[in-house]
Design an enzyme around this catalytic site. Sequence first.
Site, PDB file in Angstrom:
ATOM      1  N   HIS A  18      10.008  23.557  22.265  1.00 45.64           N
ATOM      2  CA  HIS A  18       9.918  22.501  21.017  1.00 45.64           C
ATOM      3  C   HIS A  18      10.777  22.013  21.317  1.00 45.64           C
ATOM      4  O   HIS A  18      10.579  20.663  21.038  1.00 45.64           O
ATOM      5  CB  HIS A  18      10.672  23.268  19.687  1.00 45.64           C
ATOM      6  CG  HIS A  18       9.582  24.639  18.757  1.00 45.64           C
ATOM      7  ND1 HIS A  18       9.996  25.558  19.315  1.00 45.64           N
ATOM      8  CD2 HIS A  18       8.253  24.338  18.750  1.00 45.64           C
ATOM      9  CE1 HIS A  18       8.811  25.932  18.647  1.00 45.64           C
ATOM     10  NE2 HIS A  18       7.969  25.140  17.989  1.00 45.64           N
ATOM     11  N   LYS A  42       2.834  31.429   4.694  1.00 45.67           N
ATOM     12  CA  LYS A  42       3.638  32.246   6.494  1.00 45.67           C
ATOM     13  C   LYS A  42       4.818  33.316   5.606  1.00 45.67           C
ATOM     14  O   LYS A  42       5.802  33.039   4.239  1.00 45.67           O
ATOM     15  CB  LYS A  42       4.037  31.572   7.547  1.00 45.67           C
ATOM     16  CG  LYS A  42       3.346  30.853   7.983  1.00 45.67           C
ATOM     17  CD  LYS A  42       3.731  29.691   8.748  1.00 45.67           C
ATOM     18  CE  LYS A  42       2.284  29.466   9.940  1.00 45.67           C
ATOM     19  NZ  LYS A  42       2.975  28.627  11.272  1.00 45.67           N
ATOM     20  N   ARG A  91      -0.147  23.419  24.371  1.00 46.18           N
ATOM     21  CA  ARG A  91       0.776  24.073  25.032  1.00 46.18           C
ATOM     22  C   ARG A  91      -0.864  23.857  26.446  1.00 46.18           C
ATOM     23  O   ARG A  91      -1.046  24.358  27.578  1.00 46.18           O
ATOM     24  CB  ARG A  91       0.860  25.164  25.015  1.00 46.18           C
ATOM     25  CG  ARG A  91       2.242  24.973  24.591  1.00 46.18           C
ATOM     26  CD  ARG A  91       2.616  26.889  23.638  1.00 46.18           C
ATOM     27  NE  ARG A  91       1.826  26.391  23.421  1.00 46.18           N
ATOM     28  CZ  ARG A  91       1.967  27.277  21.768  1.00 46.18           C
ATOM     29  NH1 ARG A  91       2.684  29.101  21.502  1.00 46.18           N
ATOM     30  NH2 ARG A  91       1.052  28.053  20.661  1.00 46.18           N
ATOM     31  N   SER A 129       7.142  30.646  19.399  1.00 40.77           N
ATOM     32  CA  SER A 129       7.831  31.376  18.511  1.00 40.77           C
ATOM     33  C   SER A 129       7.753  32.795  18.377  1.00 40.77           C
ATOM     34  O   SER A 129       8.442  34.183  18.578  1.00 40.77           O
ATOM     35  CB  SER A 129       8.452  30.912  17.116  1.00 40.77           C
ATOM     36  OG  SER A 129       8.547  29.535  17.045  1.00 40.77           O
TER      37      SER A 129
END
Length: 164
Positions: A18, A42, A91, A129
């Site tokens: 990040h 979430k 990514r 994460s």
Amino acid sequence: MASIAVCPGSFDPVTFGHLDIIRRGAKVFDKVYVCVLNNSSKKPLFTVEERCGLLREVTQDIPNVQVESFQGLLIDYAKSKQANVILRGLRAVSDFEYEMQGTSMNKVLDENIETFFMMTNNQYSFLSSSIVKEVAKYKGSVAELVPEAVEAALEKKFAKNERP
């Protein structure tokens, strides 16, 4: 016209991947709002306030970065900041497929706000994460994956969760 970018994410927790995108984005845009998503669907490890605090701590040396939280449509947040760009890190190809849907919807909602995709540094291409939380949960070292402040916060969070 100033170039203002919004860099959204859950940042639960913020990783070196990040930070790579945030730092590089801050070199390209006049102002970068790093906005922590308050997503009720979430179940985050860290509260929105904790995530914002960690992000502020690890970006305090970047003068044109401001950390905030938001709830609702990203495009509305971007408009409220007069942002002309949404900055997203990628990514892998799988990230692009996911991001393409959001980008297309944002274009329908406001055709004047562009999305910039920035590839993360290769050394962070595997990093998420979720992986960081999994490693930290089982007492593995995350020192090369997150800043020291985040590592300490993870240790503290998982130590609390071990108590009966």
